[in-house]
Design a protein around this motif. Structure first.
Motif, PDB file in Angstrom:
ATOM      1  N   LEU A   1      -8.014  -8.814  -0.473  1.00  0.00           N
ATOM      2  CA  LEU A   1      -7.759  -9.960  -0.440  1.00  0.00           C
ATOM      3  C   LEU A   1      -9.420 -10.655  -0.390  1.00  0.00           C
ATOM      4  N   LYS A   2      -9.876 -10.128   0.601  1.00  0.00           N
ATOM      5  CA  LYS A   2     -11.311 -10.637   0.964  1.00  0.00           C
ATOM      6  C   LYS A   2     -12.238 -10.431  -0.470  1.00  0.00           C
ATOM      7  N   ALA A   3     -12.250  -9.218  -1.027  1.00  0.00           N
ATOM      8  CA  ALA A   3     -13.164  -8.652  -2.034  1.00  0.00           C
ATOM      9  C   ALA A   3     -12.718  -9.671  -3.361  1.00  0.00           C
ATOM     10  N   ALA A   4     -11.464  -9.819  -3.611  1.00  0.00           N
ATOM     11  CA  ALA A   4     -10.992 -10.673  -4.677  1.00  0.00           C
ATOM     12  C   ALA A   4     -11.206 -12.072  -4.386  1.00  0.00           C
ATOM     13  N   GLY A   5     -11.398 -12.485  -3.217  1.00  0.00           N
ATOM     14  CA  GLY A   5     -11.315 -13.835  -2.904  1.00  0.00           C
ATOM     15  C   GLY A   5     -10.315 -14.749  -3.039  1.00  0.00           C
ATOM     16  N   CYS A   6      -8.994 -14.274  -2.904  1.00  0.00           N
ATOM     17  CA  CYS A   6      -7.717 -15.005  -2.937  1.00  0.00           C
ATOM     18  C   CYS A   6      -6.950 -15.289  -1.744  1.00  0.00           C
ATOM     19  N   ALA A   7      -5.900 -15.912  -1.549  1.00  0.00           N
ATOM     20  CA  ALA A   7      -5.215 -16.560  -0.350  1.00  0.00           C
ATOM     21  C   ALA A   7      -4.254 -15.511  -0.164  1.00  0.00           C
ATOM     22  N   LEU A   8      -3.767 -15.879   1.148  1.00  0.00           N
ATOM     23  CA  LEU A   8      -2.836 -15.053   1.992  1.00  0.00           C
ATOM     24  C   LEU A   8      -1.533 -14.892   0.925  1.00  0.00           C
ATOM     25  N   LYS A   9      -1.188 -16.083   0.288  1.00  0.00           N
ATOM     26  CA  LYS A   9      -0.022 -16.236  -0.336  1.00  0.00           C
ATOM     27  C   LYS A   9       0.139 -15.432  -1.555  1.00  0.00           C
ATOM     28  N   ASP A  10      -1.193 -14.650  -1.923  1.00  0.00           N
ATOM     29  CA  ASP A  10      -1.235 -13.956  -3.138  1.00  0.00           C
ATOM     30  C   ASP A  10      -1.279 -12.340  -2.639  1.00  0.00           C
ATOM     31  N   LEU A  11      -0.948 -12.102  -1.373  1.00  0.00           N
ATOM     32  CA  LEU A  11      -0.931 -10.725  -1.154  1.00  0.00           C
ATOM     33  C   LEU A  11       0.123  -9.971  -2.003  1.00  0.00           C
ATOM     34  N   LYS A  12       1.475 -10.390  -2.220  1.00  0.00           N
ATOM     35  CA  LYS A  12       2.291  -9.592  -3.156  1.00  0.00           C
ATOM     36  C   LYS A  12       1.662  -9.357  -4.540  1.00  0.00           C
ATOM     37  N   GLN A  13       0.451 -10.169  -4.959  1.00  0.00           N
ATOM     38  CA  GLN A  13       0.196  -9.758  -6.229  1.00  0.00           C
ATOM     39  C   GLN A  13      -0.998  -8.724  -6.156  1.00  0.00           C
ATOM     40  N   LEU A  14      -1.421  -8.314  -4.980  1.00  0.00           N
ATOM     41  CA  LEU A  14      -2.447  -7.237  -4.694  1.00  0.00           C
ATOM     42  C   LEU A  14      -1.808  -5.996  -4.779  1.00  0.00           C
ATOM     43  N   GLU A  15      -2.117  -5.102  -5.623  1.00  0.00           N
ATOM     44  CA  GLU A  15      -1.441  -3.714  -6.046  1.00  0.00           C
ATOM     45  C   GLU A  15      -2.122  -2.909  -5.305  1.00  0.00           C
ATOM     46  N   VAL A  16      -1.837  -1.985  -4.240  1.00  0.00           N
ATOM     47  CA  VAL A  16      -2.442  -1.066  -3.514  1.00  0.00           C
ATOM     48  C   VAL A  16      -2.069   0.473  -3.672  1.00  0.00           C
ATOM     49  N   PHE A  17      -3.092   1.085  -4.184  1.00  0.00           N
ATOM     50  CA  PHE A  17      -2.790   2.493  -4.503  1.00  0.00           C
ATOM     51  C   PHE A  17      -3.721   3.313  -3.574  1.00  0.00           C
ATOM     52  N   GLU A  18      -3.786   4.700  -3.738  1.00  0.00           N
ATOM     53  CA  GLU A  18      -4.718   5.505  -2.989  1.00  0.00           C
ATOM     54  C   GLU A  18      -6.002   5.245  -2.575  1.00  0.00           C
TER      55      GLU A  18
ATOM     56  N   HIS B   1      -7.685   2.894  -4.870  1.00  0.00           N
ATOM     57  CA  HIS B   1      -8.102   1.836  -5.508  1.00  0.00           C
ATOM     58  C   HIS B   1      -7.031   0.654  -5.540  1.00  0.00           C
ATOM     59  N   GLY B   2      -7.388  -0.596  -5.800  1.00  0.00           N
ATOM     60  CA  GLY B   2      -6.281  -1.734  -5.611  1.00  0.00           C
ATOM     61  C   GLY B   2      -6.729  -2.576  -6.827  1.00  0.00           C
ATOM     62  N   MET B   3      -5.623  -3.409  -7.382  1.00  0.00           N
ATOM     63  CA  MET B   3      -5.705  -4.058  -8.313  1.00  0.00           C
ATOM     64  C   MET B   3      -5.391  -5.795  -8.226  1.00  0.00           C
ATOM     65  N   TYR B   4      -5.948  -6.564  -8.717  1.00  0.00           N
ATOM     66  CA  TYR B   4      -5.645  -7.957  -8.691  1.00  0.00           C
ATOM     67  C   TYR B   4      -6.024  -8.652  -9.856  1.00  0.00           C
ATOM     68  N   LYS B   5      -4.969  -9.091 -10.592  1.00  0.00           N
ATOM     69  CA  LYS B   5      -5.108  -9.673 -11.952  1.00  0.00           C
ATOM     70  C   LYS B   5      -5.907  -8.678 -12.842  1.00  0.00           C
TER      71      LYS B   5
ATOM     72  N   LYS C   1      -7.867  -6.305 -12.313  1.00  0.00           N
ATOM     73  CA  LYS C   1      -9.091  -6.081 -12.152  1.00  0.00           C
ATOM     74  C   LYS C   1      -9.255  -5.102 -10.988  1.00  0.00           C
ATOM     75  N   ARG C   2      -9.867  -4.025 -11.320  1.00  0.00           N
ATOM     76  CA  ARG C   2      -9.762  -2.872 -10.141  1.00  0.00           C
ATOM     77  C   ARG C   2     -11.004  -2.867  -8.846  1.00  0.00           C
ATOM     78  N   TYR C   3     -10.461  -2.669  -7.810  1.00  0.00           N
ATOM     79  CA  TYR C   3     -11.286  -2.675  -6.773  1.00  0.00           C
ATOM     80  C   TYR C   3     -11.272  -1.274  -6.157  1.00  0.00           C
ATOM     81  N   TYR C   4     -12.252  -0.493  -5.519  1.00  0.00           N
ATOM     82  CA  TYR C   4     -12.210   0.614  -4.873  1.00  0.00           C
ATOM     83  C   TYR C   4     -12.287   0.589  -3.692  1.00  0.00           C
ATOM     84  N   PHE C   5     -11.295   1.517  -2.893  1.00  0.00           N
ATOM     85  CA  PHE C   5     -11.107   1.408  -1.524  1.00  0.00           C
ATOM     86  C   PHE C   5     -12.048   2.873  -1.006  1.00  0.00           C
ATOM     87  N   GLU C   6     -12.593   2.610   0.367  1.00  0.00           N
ATOM     88  CA  GLU C   6     -13.237   3.504   1.034  1.00  0.00           C
ATOM     89  C   GLU C   6     -12.860   3.454   2.539  1.00  0.00           C
ATOM     90  N   SER C   7     -12.304   4.455   2.933  1.00  0.00           N
ATOM     91  CA  SER C   7     -12.119   4.478   4.320  1.00  0.00           C
ATOM     92  C   SER C   7     -13.233   4.733   5.319  1.00  0.00           C
TER      93      SER C   7
END
Length: 218
Positions: free
Chosen positions: A151-168, A170-174, A176-182
């Protein structure tokens, strides 16, 4: 290599005061710091700005740039040239700074909560994954920190949480791919970075007394 700086604030009120911390920051931050009704949240905000000030100094950038933080319509802070993200939870404050691409960080302490209160924030597939897991609470936080960082990386709002797709990894929003690192810093916490470009990260711990030094300014 991108560094994550982490401070653990002392829980004793005798170590420092809010005024002691604020005097090391420009007046433009004082009003925002005082908006927080919760004392820990206010101190965490201030500590995050002190971490940011130190990061500017360490990278040879004038700390006067703190006066030039801009906010998006949804409240995402950034500089014109440098991106950063700050998160805080239960006396910990974490910062990632200096990326040329959008980045989001989230840390969360794992607490016992009533999961049913949060099911509206997840898709049906995500919620099924949570409630069917052997440890539903662990699975909840696995999803939650990723959603918050994304949500922070994409700059979207809490109401958009269901539009954020989370995978092992990476994540997707509209589309666009974002990479995760623990990252790991405390066994009771989860930490995750979401970023537009995949880069290695490292964690450094900063003593809060180092943030009170008068010397790191231009």
């Amino acid at each position: 290599m991108q560094k994550i700086s982490i401070v653990k604030m002392p829980e004793s009120n005798t170590f420092f005061t809010k005024e002691m911390l604020l005097k090391n920051l420009p007046e433009s931050t004082w009003e925002r710091a005082n908006r927080y009704l919760d004392k820990v949240d206010s101190l965490s905000y201030i500590t995050g700005r002190l971490l940011l000030k130190k990061a500017l100094f360490k990278n040879g950038i004038s700390t006067s740039l703190l006066e030039e933080i801009r906010y998006s319509e949804l409240g995402k802070p950034s500089f014109t040239t440098y991106n950063f993200s700050i998160s805080h939870s239960n006396w910990y404050v974490a910062l990632i700074f200096g990326t040329k691409f959008s980045v989001g960080i989230d840390i969360e302490k794992k607490k016992n909560i009533d999961l049913k209160l949060f099911n509206y924030l997840f898709t049906q597939t995500e919620w099924s994954s949570i409630i069917e897991a052997k440890n539903s609470l662990e699975r909840f936080y696995w999803f939650w920190v990723r959603k918050e960082a994304l949500l922070k990386a994409a700059g979207c709002a809490l109401k958009d949480l269901k539009q954020l797709e989370v995978f092992e990894h990476h994540g997707m929003y509209k589309d666009k791919r974002y990479y995760f690192e623990s990252f790991y810093f405390d066994v009771d916490f989860n930490g995750i970075i979401a970023m537009e470009e995949k880069v290695p990260i490292a964690v450094e711990f900063v003593d809060i007394t180092n943030l009170l030094e008068e010397s790191f300014h231009f």
